[in-house]
Write an enzyme that holds these catalytic residues in place. Structure first.
Site, PDB file in Angstrom:
ATOM      1  N   LEU A   1       0.841  -1.198   0.000  1.00 57.14           N
ATOM      2  CA  LEU A   1       0.000   0.000   0.000  1.00 57.14           C
ATOM      3  C   LEU A   1       0.877   1.249   0.000  1.00 57.14           C
ATOM      4  O   LEU A   1       1.704   1.437   0.888  1.00 57.14           O
ATOM      5  CB  LEU A   1      -0.916   0.011   1.225  1.00 57.14           C
TER       6      LEU A   1
ATOM      7  N   ARG B   1       2.329  14.980   6.326  1.00 61.23           N
ATOM      8  CA  ARG B   1       3.213  15.464   7.391  1.00 61.23           C
ATOM      9  C   ARG B   1       4.687  15.500   6.989  1.00 61.23           C
ATOM     10  O   ARG B   1       5.525  16.043   7.700  1.00 61.23           O
ATOM     11  CB  ARG B   1       3.036  14.605   8.656  1.00 61.23           C
TER      12      ARG B   1
ATOM     13  N   LYS C   1       5.710  10.374  -0.167  1.00 59.74           N
ATOM     14  CA  LYS C   1       6.378   9.890   1.044  1.00 59.74           C
ATOM     15  C   LYS C   1       7.201   8.639   0.805  1.00 59.74           C
ATOM     16  O   LYS C   1       8.348   8.542   1.267  1.00 59.74           O
ATOM     17  CB  LYS C   1       5.331   9.624   2.135  1.00 59.74           C
TER      18      LYS C   1
ATOM     19  N   TYR D   1      45.899  16.283 -12.942  1.00 61.32           N
ATOM     20  CA  TYR D   1      44.712  15.691 -13.533  1.00 61.32           C
ATOM     21  C   TYR D   1      45.174  14.671 -14.574  1.00 61.32           C
ATOM     22  O   TYR D   1      45.868  15.036 -15.543  1.00 61.32           O
ATOM     23  CB  TYR D   1      43.820  16.740 -14.224  1.00 61.32           C
TER      24      TYR D   1
ATOM     25  N   ASN E   1      56.634   7.744 -12.803  1.00 65.22           N
ATOM     26  CA  ASN E   1      56.527   8.814 -11.810  1.00 65.22           C
ATOM     27  C   ASN E   1      55.967  10.054 -12.496  1.00 65.22           C
ATOM     28  O   ASN E   1      56.565  10.546 -13.464  1.00 65.22           O
ATOM     29  CB  ASN E   1      57.913   9.109 -11.218  1.00 65.22           C
TER      30      ASN E   1
ATOM     31  N   TYR F   1      40.984  16.591 -23.940  1.00 64.37           N
ATOM     32  CA  TYR F   1      39.690  16.987 -24.508  1.00 64.37           C
ATOM     33  C   TYR F   1      39.875  18.219 -25.362  1.00 64.37           C
ATOM     34  O   TYR F   1      40.443  19.215 -24.925  1.00 64.37           O
ATOM     35  CB  TYR F   1      38.753  17.279 -23.332  1.00 64.37           C
TER      36      TYR F   1
ATOM     37  N   ALA G   1      60.580  19.435 -16.829  1.00 61.36           N
ATOM     38  CA  ALA G   1      59.562  20.186 -16.086  1.00 61.36           C
ATOM     39  C   ALA G   1      59.025  21.313 -16.955  1.00 61.36           C
ATOM     40  O   ALA G   1      59.758  21.928 -17.725  1.00 61.36           O
ATOM     41  CB  ALA G   1      60.171  20.745 -14.805  1.00 61.36           C
TER      42      ALA G   1
HETATM   43  C1  UD1 Z   1      -3.523   1.368   9.844  1.00 63.11           C
HETATM   44  C2  UD1 Z   1      -4.319   0.219  10.470  1.00 63.11           C
HETATM   45  C3  UD1 Z   1      -4.041   0.181  11.977  1.00 63.11           C
HETATM   46  C4  UD1 Z   1      -2.559   0.035  12.231  1.00 63.11           C
HETATM   47  C5  UD1 Z   1      -1.784   1.140  11.513  1.00 63.11           C
HETATM   48  C6  UD1 Z   1      -0.311   0.863  11.587  1.00 63.11           C
HETATM   49  C7  UD1 Z   1      -6.355   0.024   9.173  1.00 63.11           C
HETATM   50  C8  UD1 Z   1      -7.797   0.343   9.127  1.00 63.11           C
HETATM   51  N1  UD1 Z   1      -5.708   0.458  10.254  1.00 63.11           N
HETATM   52  O1  UD1 Z   1      -4.036   2.563  10.397  1.00 63.11           O
HETATM   53  O2  UD1 Z   1      -4.720  -0.905  12.573  1.00 63.11           O
HETATM   54  O3  UD1 Z   1      -2.302   0.087  13.620  1.00 63.11           O
HETATM   55  O4  UD1 Z   1      -2.135   1.189  10.112  1.00 63.11           O
HETATM   56  O5  UD1 Z   1       0.385   1.945  11.067  1.00 63.11           O
HETATM   57  O6  UD1 Z   1      -5.836  -0.626   8.295  1.00 63.11           O
HETATM   58  N2  UD1 Z   1      -3.294   3.606   2.267  1.00 63.11           N
HETATM   59  C9  UD1 Z   1      -3.609   3.492   0.933  1.00 63.11           C
HETATM   60  N3  UD1 Z   1      -4.887   3.765   0.520  1.00 63.11           N
HETATM   61  C10 UD1 Z   1      -5.850   4.132   1.391  1.00 63.11           C
HETATM   62  C11 UD1 Z   1      -5.525   4.233   2.766  1.00 63.11           C
HETATM   63  C12 UD1 Z   1      -4.254   3.948   3.162  1.00 63.11           C
HETATM   64  O7  UD1 Z   1      -2.746   3.168   0.110  1.00 63.11           O
HETATM   65  O8  UD1 Z   1      -6.980   4.346   0.936  1.00 63.11           O
HETATM   66  C13 UD1 Z   1      -1.922   3.310   2.701  1.00 63.11           C
HETATM   67  C14 UD1 Z   1      -1.235   4.509   3.312  1.00 63.11           C
HETATM   68  O9  UD1 Z   1      -0.480   5.196   2.317  1.00 63.11           O
HETATM   69  C15 UD1 Z   1      -0.344   3.886   4.347  1.00 63.11           C
HETATM   70  C16 UD1 Z   1      -1.085   2.621   4.762  1.00 63.11           C
HETATM   71  O10 UD1 Z   1      -1.984   2.352   3.726  1.00 63.11           O
HETATM   72  O11 UD1 Z   1       0.897   3.489   3.815  1.00 63.11           O
HETATM   73  C17 UD1 Z   1      -1.790   2.775   6.089  1.00 63.11           C
HETATM   74  O12 UD1 Z   1      -2.761   3.784   5.996  1.00 63.11           O
HETATM   75  P1  UD1 Z   1      -3.050   4.795   7.170  1.00 63.11           P
HETATM   76  O13 UD1 Z   1      -4.108   5.726   6.759  1.00 63.11           O
HETATM   77  O14 UD1 Z   1      -1.791   5.352   7.693  1.00 63.11           O
HETATM   78  O15 UD1 Z   1      -3.663   3.810   8.257  1.00 63.11           O
HETATM   79  P2  UD1 Z   1      -3.714   4.037   9.823  1.00 63.11           P
HETATM   80  O16 UD1 Z   1      -4.906   4.867  10.153  1.00 63.11           O
HETATM   81  O17 UD1 Z   1      -2.411   4.466  10.314  1.00 63.11           O
END
Ligand code: UD1
Ligand code: MG
Length: 459
Positions: free
Chosen positions: A8, A15, A22, A368, A379, A389, A425
């Protein structure tokens, strides 16, 4: 067995306050999501085979472009409706997989061993979770267990009761499941929760409702499952990674003058009795053979250093091969295509490029030397320049065994200086010099007697 892996990586990462998505921010010089992809590949090949699907959304085009050489398939998630929705986008790709592992692109340092254990535990369970115990579990989904200790669900922080918030075992987000279950569970998810999202974590309760046992594997260390949301966390993981590299290098026989001041951004291999002084950076593939010493503040990329060689302070080496018992630096720059044979010496303020320096040859000061081939025992005097070049083409300089290049010689390539030949030289050498000859190519000195220097007038 085919183990597919869904990564994912569609979230925004606001942030980070960055134009770069990221998951492309680097740990140890490599994008976080690339670390994840590499571990995923290790895990898949451990079990036989598997495809890797990366779910992209925010900054997806940039992610694809940066990683276009990797063997993964891309799944677009145009709207981020939650982790369950994200995995669901990859369902068509997962047809034919036996098991599925879900990873996060912003959790870069999970070990392949932990992933293999997680996937392996599906031998006798439909679903397994990677969990960790945290002193401060705030923000994470909590692992809910029944009085017998079996996992019954995951409750998100925002949906949790006071009692649940006090629980310290949390969901890392990483989980593995038997593939056919996903095809059944994901379409059944709903967004009926505090965040109005499709939670992947709700599949835990579904598995339990079907009478399945849910396994929780505890991660060995917190950092392995730590996600990155901001630059402080990124820096924290970078330090942890470098600390582990330092421990490994010491275990393999290197002395690190300060294990907290080394940065490895690639693969560094060391022989026995290697000594590395402070503030060195190693990039790409670097190998230091037995007894090599590296002075402070060196930057070494994609380079081999032979046994017993010394790289002195503030030297920069890139795509070079240093033979045995050579000396390089201080303040030397070896550019791509430099090869030093045994016992060669490159001194301060010397730049070399595409140059072979024969055994025992020396370029000790302020020179160089590019597109050149030096024989043995040559040497090269201070201030020597190969004029390689003409603004369009590069030409080669050949300096044969035992030649002596006088200080401040300009060698206008293409040109050859023969075996045992000498240049005076200050010469500008435009014609090749035969073996044993002396070439002097400079204005003759005239001494004029009785010459009067201008004298300052007192007013
Ligand atoms: C999620 C978990 C939580 C866990 C935490 C750990 C769920 C519902 N919750 O929460 O239990 O403790 O991670 O960090 O799964 N992402 C997508 N598409 C989306 C949503 C998220 O690609 O639609 C990706 C985000 O970029 C991220 C990851 O999934 O890399 C987690 O998503 P995030 O929104 O951070 O989940 P948390 O609320 O932190
Ligand atoms: Mg998160």
């Amino acid at each position: 067995m085919r183990v597919d892996i869904v990564i994912l990586a569609a979230g925004q990462g606001s942030r980070m306050k960055s134009a770069l998505p990221k998951v492309l921010h680097c740990v140890a010089g490599k994008p976080m999501v690339q670390h994840v992809i590499e571990r995923a590949q290790e895990c898949a090949s451990h079990f036989g085979s598997g495809n890797i699907h990366v779910v992209i959304g925010h900054g997806g085009a940039q992610v694809k472009e940066r990683l276009n050489r990797l063997d993964v398939s891309w799944v677009e998630q145009t709207e981020q409706k939650g982790t369950g929705h994200a995995v669901a986008q990859s369902l068509p790709n997962l047809a034919g997989a036996d098991r599925v592992l879900v990873l996060y692109g912003d959790v870069p340092l999970t070990s392949a061993d932990s992933l293999i254990e997680l996937v392996g535990s599906l031998d006798d369970a439909p679903l397994s979770l990677l969990t960790v115990n945290l002193d401060n579990p705030s923000g994470y989904g909590r692992i809910v267990r029944n009085p017998q200790g079996s996992v019954t669900g995951i409750v998100e922080h925002k949906d949790a009761t006071e009692a649940q918030l006090a629980m310290t075992e949390v969901n890392t987000g990483i989980l593995a499941t038997v593939a056919e279950n996903l095809q059944r569970w994901l379409p059944a998810l709903n967004a009926d929760n505090a965040q109005g999202e499709y939670y992947l974590t709700d599949i835990v309760a579904m598995a339990v409702a079907e009478g399945g046992r849910v396994v929780a594997c505890n991660a060995p260390v917190e950092q392995e499952v730590q996600g990155v949301n901001n630059r402080q966390q990124l820096a924290g993981l970078e330090r942890w990674y470098q600390h582990r590299e330092a421990i490994r290098l010491m275990a393999e026989g290197a002395t690190l003058l300060d294990p907290a001041r080394i940065d490895v951004r690639g693969t560094l291999t060391v022989g026995n009795d290697v000594v590395i002084d402070v503030n060195c950076v190693f990039e790409g593939e670097v190998r230091l053979a037995d007894g090599v010493s590296i002075g402070p503040n060196c930057v070494i990329s994609d380079t081999l250093v032979g046994a017993g060689s010394r790289i002195k302070a503030n030297s920069v080496l890139e795509q070079a091969v240093v033979g045995q018992h050579c000396e390089v630096g201080p303040f030397a720059r070896l550019r791509p295509g430099t090869e030093l044979k045994a016992n060669a010496k490159i001194g301060n303020f010397v730049e070399t490029k595409k140059t072979l320096v024969g055994a025992g040859s020396k370029i000790n000061h302020l020179s160089y030397v590019g597109d050149a081939e030096l024989g043995e025992r040559v040497n090269v005097g201070a201030g020597t320049i190969t004029c390689n070049y003409d603004g369009v083409n590069k030409f080669k300089t050949q300096i044969k065994h035992g030649a002596f290049i006088g200080s401040n010689t300009s060698l206008v390539a293409p040109v050859t200086v023969g075996e045992g030949a000498t240049t005076g030289a200050g010469s500008t050498i435009t014609k090749s010099v035969d073996d044993g000859e002396l070439a002097v190519a400079r204005g003759r000195q005239k001494n004029l007697s009785g010459w009067q220097r201008p004298v300052k007038q007192d007013n």
